[in-house]
Design an enzyme around this catalytic site. Structure first.
Site, short mmCIF file in Angstrom:
data_model
loop_
_atom_site.label_atom_id
_atom_site.label_comp_id
_atom_site.label_asym_id
_atom_site.label_seq_id
_atom_site.Cartn_x
_atom_site.Cartn_y
_atom_site.Cartn_z
NE ARG A 113 -6.61 15.48 3.33
CZ ARG A 113 -5.62 14.80 3.29
NH1 ARG A 113 -5.89 13.35 2.77
NH2 ARG A 113 -4.42 15.26 3.58
CG HIS A 146 -6.20 10.59 9.98
ND1 HIS A 146 -7.15 9.69 8.96
CD2 HIS A 146 -5.12 10.70 9.26
CE1 HIS A 146 -6.11 9.18 8.03
NE2 HIS A 146 -4.99 9.94 8.06
CG HIS A 218 -2.28 6.18 9.04
ND1 HIS A 218 -1.07 6.30 8.34
CD2 HIS A 218 -3.15 7.09 8.31
CE1 HIS A 218 -1.18 7.27 7.36
NE2 HIS A 218 -2.60 7.67 7.60
CG ASP A 290 -2.43 11.01 0.51
OD1 ASP A 290 -3.14 10.25 0.79
OD2 ASP A 290 -2.35 12.10 1.00
CD GLU A 359 -3.84 5.49 4.88
OE1 GLU A 359 -4.88 6.07 5.83
OE2 GLU A 359 -2.78 5.94 4.53
#
Length: 396
Positions: A113, A146, A218, A290, A359
């Site tokens: 982000r 992304h 991803h 996350d 990731e």
């Protein structure tokens, strides 16, 4: 699951033909869907999409489509030597295009982000495409995620097989695309080694303007081989003492938080689900894990150990190594079992927390935090990185 007939199936059919007693025997089937290139061949935005297969001499197979440079299948053995599929994905290009937006993709030009879709570079403010919006009652969120509305996830790469074990994919981000400055050609090479490693090597160059860049893979993993099962029993270790604090909009606030004594601590092996329901702000913000972890690295940009994860049922182990300073740990919180979006290979529905993502990348929202590792790339400068997913097995 739908399976293509193999040697054992043909043998069973022959036995049935000569032995009436065997007529009720069920044919043997491989425990994974067989992906066919023909089901991925289509023109998208005037470019040809296909499915590419790379493999090693030990039986490991990886299948990748050049639509978003997406990994659609990874076949590796369990502790008994039985091949299984450990990557969620889809069986046709139409399913891919209607499916989870990031599943299996190579992500850029800016992974993760950027808060409020804005950043300033050398005194110039850039306003980016906004594609990360919340819906009530969730906290307000208006970010670039992304790389924007298309990024690299929804673009057809130019693909070139290099050998039976490697394929190259390239893309050009144009000046002004999604609001980012400068032309940025990118190359990613997927390779499979005889040590059962999937290597993702990528580089990019700022062709004519200073810009920012951040890349990651991803893939949605489930090491059990049962792609619709929970991953909360997977045992995870992360080489990190600190995690980025985030706002309710899931954007870093610039602060780092020690993981010691918190549910975020994976320095020692721990089941993903052990603390996932804890009453803790960073878990509540993403409805589970996350979060971006600051990796413990001896030297910047060295290939270093990031994480290890093991499925106790199958014995499959995956280690993640990379040259990046951080790693996003994601516990599949936005998988919802929705059809057709979450209907995957072998007619398997992908429900809540049926996959995890690891990731490696630079930090999210870095252009707005001078103290974070830089994502700036000067004209003529190269950005290079590597991610290695190494598969093995553990005994019971």
């Amino acid at each position: 699951m739908r399976k293509a007939p193999g040697m054992m199936t043909l043998l069973a059919a022959a036995v049935t033909a000569i032995s009436p007693q065997a007529a009720t025997a069920a044919p043997a089937q491989p425990p994974y869907a067989e992906l066919r290139a023909v089901d991925f061949q289509k023109d998208v935005d005037g470019k040809k999409v296909d499915l590419y297969t790379i493999k090693n001499k030990k039986g490991m197979v990886v299948k990748i489509t050049n639509y978003g440079a997406r990994i659609e299948q990874i076949l590796v053995p369990d502790r008994n030597g039985k091949l299984g599929d450990v990557a969620q994905g889809y069986e046709t290009i139409d399913q891919v295009m209607g499916g989870q937006g990031s599943m299996g993709a190579f992500v850029g030009r800016y992974a993760n982000r950027i808060g409020n879709g804005t950043f300033t570079l050398d005194g110039t403010e850039y306003k980016l495409a906004i594609n990360d919006l919340s819906t009530p009652p969730a906290p307000p969120r208006q970010n670039t995620l992304h790389g924007g509305k298309k990024g690299s996830r929804f673009v057809v790469f130019d693909a070139k097989p290099l050998s039976d074990s490697s394929v190259q994919m390239t893309i050009l981000f144009k000046d002004g695309e999604e609001g980012f400055p400068g032309d940025l050609p990118v190359r990613v090479v997927y390779s499979v080694t005889d040590n059962n490693e999937l290597v993702v090597a990528y580089d990019a160059v700022a062709a004519n303007k200073k810009t920012v860049a951040n890349f990651t893979g991803h893939t949605f993993f489930n090491l059990s081989g049962d792609l619709g099962s929970s991953i909360e029993d997977h045992i995870l270790t992360v080489n990190s003492d600190r995690v980025l604090e985030v706002s309710p909009a899931l954007v870093p606030n610039g602060k780092l938080r020690d993981v010691e004594g918190t549910p975020m601590d994976f320095r020692k092996p721990k089941a993903i689900g052990k603390d996932i329901k804890a009453d803790y702000d960073l878990l509540k913000a993403g409805n589970g894990y996350d979060n971006h972890y600051v990796l413990s690295m001896k030297q910047p940009s060295e290939l270093a150990f990031n994480a290890r994860i093991m499925d106790p049922k199958s014995g499959r182990v995956m280690e993640v190594w990379s040259t990046e300073p951080g790693i996003q740990v994601y516990s599949g919180n936005f998988l919802e079992g929705k059809v057709p979006r979450d209907l995957g290979k072998g007619s398997t529905v992908y429900p809540f927390r049926s996959a995890f993502c690891l990731e490696p990348s630079r930090f999210p929202d870095s252009p707005n935090h001078p103290g974070f590792p830089t994502t700036e790339v000067n004209p003529g400068e190269w950005y290079s990185g590597k991610i290695v997913y190494k598969f093995s097995t553990a005994k019971k």
